[in-house]
Enzyme design. Structure first.
Site, PDB file in Angstrom:
ATOM      1  N   LYS A   9       0.836  -1.202   0.000  1.00 48.12           N
ATOM      2  CA  LYS A   9       0.000   0.000   0.000  1.00 48.12           C
ATOM      3  C   LYS A   9       0.880   1.265   0.000  1.00 48.12           C
ATOM      4  O   LYS A   9       2.091   1.173   0.204  1.00 48.12           O
ATOM      5  CB  LYS A   9      -0.926  -0.046   1.228  1.00 48.12           C
ATOM      6  CG  LYS A   9      -1.898  -1.238   1.200  1.00 48.12           C
ATOM      7  CD  LYS A   9      -2.844  -1.234   2.398  1.00 48.12           C
ATOM      8  CE  LYS A   9      -3.805  -2.418   2.340  1.00 48.12           C
ATOM      9  NZ  LYS A   9      -4.802  -2.377   3.448  1.00 48.12           N
ATOM     10  N   TYR A  62     -12.193  -2.557  -3.528  1.00 50.18           N
ATOM     11  CA  TYR A  62     -12.773  -2.642  -2.187  1.00 50.18           C
ATOM     12  C   TYR A  62     -14.302  -2.538  -2.221  1.00 50.18           C
ATOM     13  O   TYR A  62     -14.913  -2.060  -1.260  1.00 50.18           O
ATOM     14  CB  TYR A  62     -12.179  -1.564  -1.290  1.00 50.18           C
ATOM     15  CG  TYR A  62     -10.785  -1.879  -0.757  1.00 50.18           C
ATOM     16  CD1 TYR A  62     -10.537  -3.060  -0.047  1.00 50.18           C
ATOM     17  CD2 TYR A  62      -9.726  -0.999  -0.924  1.00 50.18           C
ATOM     18  CE1 TYR A  62      -9.272  -3.349   0.452  1.00 50.18           C
ATOM     19  CE2 TYR A  62      -8.451  -1.274  -0.419  1.00 50.18           C
ATOM     20  CZ  TYR A  62      -8.239  -2.454   0.268  1.00 50.18           C
ATOM     21  OH  TYR A  62      -6.984  -2.742   0.777  1.00 50.18           O
ATOM     22  N   ASN A  73      -1.995  -0.074   7.297  1.00 53.72           N
ATOM     23  CA  ASN A  73      -1.497  -1.433   7.535  1.00 53.72           C
ATOM     24  C   ASN A  73      -0.670  -2.016   6.385  1.00 53.72           C
ATOM     25  O   ASN A  73      -0.539  -3.227   6.243  1.00 53.72           O
ATOM     26  CB  ASN A  73      -2.638  -2.364   7.982  1.00 53.72           C
ATOM     27  CG  ASN A  73      -3.746  -2.483   6.956  1.00 53.72           C
ATOM     28  OD1 ASN A  73      -3.662  -1.888   5.876  1.00 53.72           O
ATOM     29  ND2 ASN A  73      -4.760  -3.261   7.263  1.00 53.72           N
ATOM     30  N   HIS A 124      -1.741  -5.426   1.338  1.00 50.70           N
ATOM     31  CA  HIS A 124      -2.994  -6.136   1.090  1.00 50.70           C
ATOM     32  C   HIS A 124      -2.711  -7.574   0.661  1.00 50.70           C
ATOM     33  O   HIS A 124      -1.710  -7.836   0.001  1.00 50.70           O
ATOM     34  CB  HIS A 124      -3.788  -5.444  -0.028  1.00 50.70           C
ATOM     35  CG  HIS A 124      -4.838  -6.314  -0.644  1.00 50.70           C
ATOM     36  ND1 HIS A 124      -6.072  -6.488  -0.069  1.00 50.70           N
ATOM     37  CD2 HIS A 124      -4.823  -7.097  -1.745  1.00 50.70           C
ATOM     38  CE1 HIS A 124      -6.779  -7.340  -0.818  1.00 50.70           C
ATOM     39  NE2 HIS A 124      -6.047  -7.722  -1.839  1.00 50.70           N
ATOM     40  N   GLU A 143      -9.259 -10.012  -8.298  1.00 50.47           N
ATOM     41  CA  GLU A 143      -8.286  -8.930  -8.081  1.00 50.47           C
ATOM     42  C   GLU A 143      -7.155  -8.988  -9.112  1.00 50.47           C
ATOM     43  O   GLU A 143      -6.698  -7.959  -9.608  1.00 50.47           O
ATOM     44  CB  GLU A 143      -7.742  -8.999  -6.647  1.00 50.47           C
ATOM     45  CG  GLU A 143      -8.809  -8.640  -5.617  1.00 50.47           C
ATOM     46  CD  GLU A 143      -8.421  -8.967  -4.176  1.00 50.47           C
ATOM     47  OE1 GLU A 143      -7.275  -9.413  -3.934  1.00 50.47           O
ATOM     48  OE2 GLU A 143      -9.272  -8.772  -3.283  1.00 50.47           O
TER      49      GLU A 143
HETATM   50  P1  GTP Z   1      -6.841  -5.865   2.873  1.00 50.73           P
HETATM   51  O1  GTP Z   1      -5.784  -6.910   2.689  1.00 50.73           O
HETATM   52  O2  GTP Z   1      -6.347  -4.468   2.633  1.00 50.73           O
HETATM   53  O3  GTP Z   1      -8.086  -6.200   2.089  1.00 50.73           O
HETATM   54  O4  GTP Z   1      -7.183  -5.907   4.435  1.00 50.73           O
HETATM   55  P2  GTP Z   1      -8.029  -7.021   5.203  1.00 50.73           P
HETATM   56  O5  GTP Z   1      -8.555  -8.044   4.252  1.00 50.73           O
HETATM   57  O6  GTP Z   1      -7.216  -7.483   6.343  1.00 50.73           O
HETATM   58  O7  GTP Z   1      -9.240  -6.171   5.797  1.00 50.73           O
HETATM   59  P3  GTP Z   1     -10.594  -5.712   5.032  1.00 50.73           P
HETATM   60  O8  GTP Z   1     -10.630  -6.234   3.653  1.00 50.73           O
HETATM   61  O9  GTP Z   1     -11.724  -6.008   5.942  1.00 50.73           O
HETATM   62  O10 GTP Z   1     -10.407  -4.127   4.997  1.00 50.73           O
HETATM   63  C1  GTP Z   1      -9.645  -3.524   3.982  1.00 50.73           C
HETATM   64  C2  GTP Z   1      -8.846  -2.398   4.564  1.00 50.73           C
HETATM   65  O11 GTP Z   1      -9.718  -1.405   5.089  1.00 50.73           O
HETATM   66  C3  GTP Z   1      -7.975  -2.783   5.760  1.00 50.73           C
HETATM   67  O12 GTP Z   1      -6.739  -3.340   5.410  1.00 50.73           O
HETATM   68  C4  GTP Z   1      -7.792  -1.446   6.448  1.00 50.73           C
HETATM   69  O13 GTP Z   1      -6.788  -0.671   5.801  1.00 50.73           O
HETATM   70  C5  GTP Z   1      -9.141  -0.795   6.225  1.00 50.73           C
HETATM   71  N1  GTP Z   1     -10.004  -1.060   7.380  1.00 50.73           N
HETATM   72  C6  GTP Z   1     -10.657  -2.209   7.686  1.00 50.73           C
HETATM   73  N2  GTP Z   1     -11.346  -2.091   8.832  1.00 50.73           N
HETATM   74  C7  GTP Z   1     -11.117  -0.822   9.261  1.00 50.73           C
HETATM   75  C8  GTP Z   1     -11.550  -0.077  10.387  1.00 50.73           C
HETATM   76  O14 GTP Z   1     -12.286  -0.564  11.245  1.00 50.73           O
HETATM   77  N3  GTP Z   1     -11.100   1.210  10.483  1.00 50.73           N
HETATM   78  C9  GTP Z   1     -10.282   1.769   9.549  1.00 50.73           C
HETATM   79  N4  GTP Z   1      -9.889   3.038   9.699  1.00 50.73           N
HETATM   80  N5  GTP Z   1      -9.853   1.092   8.484  1.00 50.73           N
HETATM   81  C10 GTP Z   1     -10.263  -0.179   8.338  1.00 50.73           C
HETATM   82 MG    MG Z   2      -9.562  -7.568   2.504  1.00 45.59          MG
END
Ligand code: GTP
Ligand code: MG
Length: 148
Positions: free
Chosen positions: A9, A49, A112, A115, A126
């Site tokens: 990212k 997303y 974080n 991805h 994707e």
């Molecule tokens: P990705 O690998 O980026 O898809 O992350 P993930 O699969 O571990 O989590 P998810 O797909 O649920 O969410 C995608 C991204 O949204 C996360 O990696 C975070 O950067 C962001 N995100 C998810 N939950 C939160 C939240 O509660 N607060 C905030 N600020 N960001 C969030």
């Molecule tokens: Mg995810």
């Protein structure tokens, strides 16, 4: 064998963690079959997303992900999707075990750094979204030393 979509990212790129992240997957034995730097449009990110569209953090997520270039990677290998997720750690870095990418390298869910696809079906979606030009097919000389 399975494929997964991994993406460093914008914060990972800015913090100089591209090499570190790629190295972890390379050393584990995964084969890189696509790699590029791209500054993603909000349109592309909203597709990537799409499942999170109704979450309160969605606008900030898109802003964060569009704030600079990312490094897009396709990895191939045994159980690439699940293993990629284990290597990433939890979505929240504070809940991620040491030894994982997020557990070692970052502190906040909204920053974080990397991805990884969460299912084989989403990985295929994707990969098609980020690499419409296709991937590279080749044999890795070490394959017989990584898989019996
Ligand atoms: P990705 O690998 O980026 O898809 O992350 P993930 O699969 O571990 O989590 P998810 O797909 O649920 O969410 C995608 C991204 O949204 C996360 O990696 C975070 O950067 C962001 N995100 C998810 N939950 C939160 C939240 O509660 N607060 C905030 N600020 N960001 C969030
Ligand atoms: Mg995810």
């Amino acid at each position: 064998t399975e494929r997964t979509y991994i993406m460093v990212k914008p914060d990972g790129v800015q913090r100089g963690l591209v090499g570190e992240i790629i190295q972890r997957f390379e050393r584990r034995g995964f084969k890189m079959i696509a790699l590029k730097m791209v500054w993603p449009t909000t349109e592309l990110l909203e597709k990537h997303y799409a499942d999170l569209k109704n979450r309160p953090f969605f606008p900030n997520l898109i802003k964060y992900m569009a704030s600079g270039p990312v490094v897009a990677i396709v990895l191939e290998g045994r159980d690439a999707v699940a293993t990629g997720r284990v290597m990433l750690g939890e979505t929240d870095p504070l809940k991620s075990a040491p030894g994982t990418i997020r557990g070692d390298l970052c502190l906040q869910v909204g920053r974080n750094i990397c991805h990884g696809s969460d299912s084989v079906q989403n990985a295929e979606k994707e990969i098609a979204l980020w690499f419409p030009e296709g991937i590279v097919k080749y044999t890795l000389a070490t394959e017989n030393w990584i898989f019996e």
